[in-house]
Design a protein around this motif. Structure first.
Motif, short mmCIF file in Angstrom:
data_model
loop_
_atom_site.label_atom_id
_atom_site.label_comp_id
_atom_site.label_asym_id
_atom_site.label_seq_id
_atom_site.Cartn_x
_atom_site.Cartn_y
_atom_site.Cartn_z
N PHE A 1 6.85 -55.15 14.65
CA PHE A 1 8.00 -56.45 13.66
C PHE A 1 7.63 -57.89 13.12
CE2 PHE A 1 10.15 -60.81 15.41
CZ PHE A 1 10.74 -60.61 14.56
N VAL A 2 6.69 -57.86 13.90
CA VAL A 2 5.85 -59.14 13.10
C VAL A 2 4.74 -58.94 12.08
CG1 VAL A 2 3.34 -60.56 13.81
CG2 VAL A 2 4.64 -59.90 15.76
N VAL A 3 4.00 -58.01 11.68
CA VAL A 3 3.37 -57.09 10.66
C VAL A 3 5.41 -57.39 9.62
CG1 VAL A 3 3.14 -55.00 9.06
CG2 VAL A 3 2.07 -55.53 11.38
N ILE A 4 6.31 -56.74 9.69
CA ILE A 4 7.06 -57.07 8.67
C ILE A 4 8.03 -57.55 8.62
CG2 ILE A 4 10.11 -56.19 8.25
CD1 ILE A 4 9.01 -53.25 10.04
N ILE A 5 7.53 -59.35 9.84
CA ILE A 5 8.05 -60.63 9.42
C ILE A 5 7.29 -60.98 8.32
CG2 ILE A 5 7.28 -61.83 11.54
CD1 ILE A 5 11.24 -61.18 9.80
N CYS A 6 6.29 -60.45 8.77
CA CYS A 6 4.76 -62.06 8.14
C CYS A 6 4.92 -60.89 6.84
CB CYS A 6 4.02 -61.68 8.82
SG CYS A 6 4.44 -62.76 10.91
N THR A 7 4.75 -60.22 6.63
CA THR A 7 4.27 -59.46 4.64
C THR A 7 5.77 -59.30 3.86
OG1 THR A 7 4.13 -57.36 5.89
CG2 THR A 7 1.95 -58.64 6.04
N ASN B 1 10.99 -68.73 6.23
CA ASN B 1 10.13 -67.14 6.87
C ASN B 1 8.54 -67.67 6.54
OD1 ASN B 1 8.78 -64.69 7.78
ND2 ASN B 1 10.61 -63.65 6.68
N LEU B 2 8.52 -68.64 5.37
CA LEU B 2 6.65 -68.38 5.06
C LEU B 2 6.48 -69.56 6.06
CD1 LEU B 2 7.36 -67.87 1.15
CD2 LEU B 2 6.03 -66.58 3.01
N SER B 3 7.40 -70.79 6.29
CA SER B 3 6.71 -72.34 6.83
C SER B 3 5.91 -71.61 8.10
CB SER B 3 7.70 -73.12 6.39
OG SER B 3 8.75 -72.90 7.20
N ILE B 4 6.80 -70.60 8.91
CA ILE B 4 6.38 -69.96 10.65
C ILE B 4 5.02 -69.63 10.16
CG2 ILE B 4 7.42 -68.94 12.42
CD1 ILE B 4 9.56 -69.51 10.90
N ALA B 5 4.43 -70.16 11.10
CA ALA B 5 3.31 -69.01 11.48
C ALA B 5 3.26 -67.85 12.50
CB ALA B 5 2.55 -70.68 12.26
N PHE C 1 20.18 -67.12 -2.32
CA PHE C 1 21.20 -66.74 -1.08
C PHE C 1 19.97 -66.56 0.21
CE2 PHE C 1 22.23 -64.03 2.52
CZ PHE C 1 22.84 -65.34 4.01
N ILE C 2 18.99 -66.08 -0.27
CA ILE C 2 18.26 -65.43 0.44
C ILE C 2 16.64 -66.40 0.14
CG2 ILE C 2 16.36 -63.55 -1.60
CD1 ILE C 2 16.80 -62.07 1.03
N LYS C 3 16.47 -67.31 -1.53
CA LYS C 3 15.30 -68.10 -1.16
C LYS C 3 14.92 -68.88 -0.39
CE LYS C 3 13.23 -68.41 -5.61
NZ LYS C 3 13.32 -69.53 -6.32
N PRO C 4 16.24 -69.59 0.55
CA PRO C 4 15.47 -70.45 1.48
C PRO C 4 15.05 -69.68 2.99
CG PRO C 4 18.03 -71.08 0.63
CD PRO C 4 17.20 -69.92 -0.09
N ILE C 5 15.64 -68.18 3.27
CA ILE C 5 14.82 -67.71 4.29
C ILE C 5 14.17 -67.33 3.96
CG2 ILE C 5 15.37 -65.50 5.35
CD1 ILE C 5 18.85 -65.46 4.67
#
Lengths: 350, 267
Positions: free
Chosen positions: B139-145, B114-118, B106-110
């Motif tokens: 928020f930016v730090v969390i979502i990107c790392t 996530n990784l494909s968004i700059a 379930f989480i792999k596509p998410i």
């Protein structure tokens, strides 16, 4: 009298080097043109003798060259003495003969490499020395002398690497660690040599730019080399400890020069990279290649103490006492080496 | 280095730490070579294009001395909170994915999305959603790392040899003992480097987010310096970031490695 002194490069040139350094005292107190005379004496005469003595002893062993060096030694002695004696008549010709001397030494070492189908990176540094000698001879630009000091430090880093293997083996055997093996970090050695060669090149090309950061970089690269010796099994022996101290002082000299670019701190580099390491090599090679146990004499300790004192006094610009300490240090060495060389036969494979 | 029987000899923590200190001199040396090349480049260009490294160092020291005035603490706080939350989130998600394969599917596509968004897109979105605030940067730090930490945790757990797990089952290891002796050492081998990368990414993202969407912090100060064409201030802040990350690695990550992995002598 032991005739080996004239035919074995180590014996003849180590003694000549000790004498040359000792002569500094006369140049200092009785010379009209102290500046140029001391450059010729220390850079051309003493340094050349030290390198010739060491290289013609170590290189054949490293390369596996086992032909006699008797004729080579006589030829180089002739060139060396011609240069030294010509200096009193004509400086130009004396410097020219010294350049020829270095060129000959480089080609002799290259010939050894060619004959044994082996290679040692020290050869490249020798040609570097040659280039800088000729460059100084033609231009009299002191930037080339600075470059020569740094190139010499690079050579010292290479030589110390080889020496560290030999003395560590000796230390481990002495302390009964027969199953221990010392492996120095070759990458750290490469990086320290690379940085010092870079410094040598940059001090000529960018002579009008303050290279303080590169001096500090060199200091840290040299300090990193000390990591190899952080074992109580090794540092218990005095000769490894001396090797450690000599590398540390060289690093410290570069750090001081990086933080405080003065003539006094540049002399610190010269004294630590050339004099202290020459003294160390004299004692280690002198004892090992004459079949003696690697144990420094009390006089050697005194020589080192005097040399450390020279360093301190020169940095504090107390030059009169500094030159006296340097004289005493090398005159003690001279008589000690003379005794060892006269009483013992040379061993090629130490 | 001394070896015996093809193995380096065992040494105390202090000696290994001392060795690490000395091997870090190589990095310091390389850093100073870089400074030297910078000095040469400065000589042949101008202070406007490339500030003098000496002035930059002095400026950096001034910033560190007056850290409150220069918003250092604000950015550090944001980067640490962000990376800490992303680390926890990544580890928790990694453990759950390891335990439940359905959740992993379930989480792999998410994660992939996530990784494909700059990251820059996340900065803009965070500005729309949360405005100029601490939270938007965090928020930016969390979502990107978090995705990176998640992958590391999952790989670490999947890397544990099956034989060891079977042995633990046979010998009826307690949950606590299983965690301390099996899962923790294997996980830390992956998570220690991951946390360093996470922190450094957090730093970069914090500065980027502040530059575009905050009115305080290092990024905002860099934006001000850009407006006033203060090249040395920009470089001083970058230098502080480099030094801070190096200090973090040296003081925390490496120390943990030296304590946990006693056999790892060659640093």
């Amino acid at each position: 009298m032991n005739k080996e002194i004239f035919f074995i490069p180590m014996k003849s040139f180590f003694l000549l080097c000790s004498i040359s350094f000792s002569l500094g005292i006369f140049v200092y107190f009785f010379s009209d043109d102290f500046y140029n005379n001391h450059i010729f004496l220390f850079f051309d005469i003493a340094l050349s003798a030290a390198y010739t003595g060491f290289i013609l002893t170590a290189l054949p062993a490293w390369l596996g060259f086992n032909k006699t060096l008797k004729n080579i030694n006589i030829f180089l002695l002739f060139l060396f003495l011609t240069s030294a004696l010509t200096y009193f008549i004509n400086t130009f010709f004396a410097m020219f003969f010294m350049c020829i001397f270095w060129l000959s030494l480089s080609f002799i070492c290259s010939f050894m490499c060619f004959k044994t189908k082996n290679f040692n990176s020290l050869i490249l540094i020798l040609f570097g020395f040659c280039f800088l000698k000729f460059a100084y001879f033609f231009t009299l630009n002191t930037d080339f002398l600075k470059a020569l000091i740094h190139l010499n430090s690079a050579a010292i880093m290479l030589i110390n690497f080889k020496i560290s293997i030999a003395v560590s083996r000796s230390a481990l055997d002495e302390k009964n660690y027969k199953d221990y093996h010392f492996i120095p970090n070759v990458y750290y050695k490469n990086l320290s040599v690379f940085t010092l060669i870079l410094l040598s090149i940059f001090s000529v090309i960018f002579s009008n730019i303050d290279l303080k950061f590169l001096y500090i970089a060199s200091a840290f690269m040299i300090f990193a080399r000390l990591k190899d010796f952080h074992h109580k099994e090794l540092l218990k022996t005095h000769y490894v400890l001396f090797l450690y101290i000599s590398i540390f002082i060289l690093g410290l000299a570069y750090l001081i020069y990086g933080l405080n670019t003065t003539s006094a701190s540049l002399h610190l580099i010269f004294l630590s990279s050339i004099c202290i390491n020459i003294l160390l090599v004299f004692n280690i090679a002198g004892l090992r290649h004459n079949g003696l146990v690697l144990r420094f004499f009390k006089r050697t300790y005194l020589s080192f103490i005097l040399l450390f004192l020279t360093l301190l006094l020169r940095y504090l610009n107390i030059n009169d006492f500094a030159i006296i300490c340097l004289f005493l240090s090398f005159i003690i060495q001279f008589f000690m080496l003379l005794k060892i060389f006269l009483n013992n036969s040379f061993l090629q494979d130490a | 280095m001394l070896i015996t029987n093809n193995k380096s000899i065992n040494r105390s923590y202090f000696t290994r730490m001392l060795d690490y200190c000395f091997s870090s001199f190589i990095s310091i040396g390389v850093f100073f070579i870089f400074l030297s090349l910078w000095q040469i480049a400065n000589y042949y260009t101008s202070d406007f294009i490339l500030a003098n490294p000496q002035n930059v160092i002095l400026k950096a020291l001034e910033i560190i001395k007056n850290y409150d005035e220069f918003d250092l603490i604000i950015s550090l706080k944001r980067a640490f909170i962000g990376s800490f939350i992303s680390l926890c989130l990544g580890i928790v998600l990694g453990i759950i994915s390891y335990k439940f394969k359905t959740f992993l599917l379930f989480i792999k596509p998410i994660i992939s999305i996530n990784l494909s968004i700059a990251p820059i897109a996340w900065v803009v979105l965070a500005l729309f959603w949360f405005g100029f605030s601490d939270f938007s940067v965090i928020f930016v730090v969390i979502i990107c790392t978090y995705a990176y930490t998640f992958s590391c945790t999952l790989n670490a757990l999947n890397d544990i040899p099956k034989g060891l797990k079977d042995m633990a089952k046979i010998y009826k290891f307690s949950k606590k003992s299983l965690f301390i002796n099996l899962y923790l050492p294997f996980s830390l081998a992956h998570l220690l480097p991951a946390s360093l990368i996470s922190i450094s990414n957090a730093f970069k993202l914090t500065i980027m987010a502040e530059l575009l969407g905050a009115n305080n912090g290092i990024g905002s100060k860099i934006a001000d310096a850009r407006s006033f064409l203060e090249n040395d201030v920009v470089l001083a802040y970058l230098l502080i970031c480099v030094v801070f990350l190096a200090a973090f690695e040296f003081l925390i990550i490496k120390n943990l490695e030296l304590i946990i992995y006693k056999d790892k002598t060659n640093v």
